[in-house]
Design a protein around this motif. Structure first.
Motif: not given
Length: 164
Positions: A102-104, A108-109, A156-157, A83-85
């Motif tokens: 980017r919250a939380n 895991k999906l 997701k990171v 997850v990009c800026r």
């Protein structure tokens, strides 16, 4: 042996060169249409244990792959979605959307949730056998549901990259 093959789905193959210079690793352009066929072509061509999809409008930092590999190992993930800026929407919206996305994280999906392939590192073997219909969008949802249906773990990171 090379560990990762990097593919960008693009209409402009010269953008692969720019990404390659930044990441200091070869990046192959995939130009097939629709996008589901392009992603499938990349998976079929890939001969390394890992595949990295990166959109041509993403500006990665040099350590992107190392960061994603670390997250993959730390979380026991089969797929790591970066997850990009966000940039290009104006300062207020850039920051607000980046904070929201980017919250939380890491997270895991779950089945039914959409995984994105904007900048995504995956175990190639887990993607083999995916047989998407011709999709011009939501191919990433179809792929993420395929991964989850096979028992794969998609995480997701936050990653060191900007999505324009």
């Amino acid at each position: 042996m090379k560990l990762v093959t990097v593919y960008t789905v693009t209409l402009d193959p010269s953008k692969a060169e720019k990404l390659s210079e930044k990441l200091k690793i070869p990046v192959e352009a995939v130009t097939s249409k629709p996008i589901s066929r392009a992603r499938l072509e990349a998976i079929e061509k890939c001969r390394t244990p890992l595949i990295l999809f990166i959109d041509d409008d993403v500006e990665p930092e040099e350590n992107l792959i190392e960061v994603m590999l670390r997250y993959m190992e730390e979380h026991g993930a089969d797929v790591v979605e970066g997850v990009c800026r966000v940039r290009g929407l104006g300062m207020f919206f850039n920051e607000a959307l980046t904070r929201h996305l980017r919250a939380n994280l890491p997270r895991k999906l779950k089945k039914g949730e959409r995984g994105y392939t904007i900048v995504t590192l995956a175990k190639t073997e887990l993607l083999r056998g995916w047989n998407p219909p011709d999709l011009v969008s939501y191919e990433d949802y179809h792929l993420s549901q395929y991964v989850l249906s096979r028992g794969g773990k998609w995480v997701k990171v936050p990653v060191p990259a900007v999505h324009y």
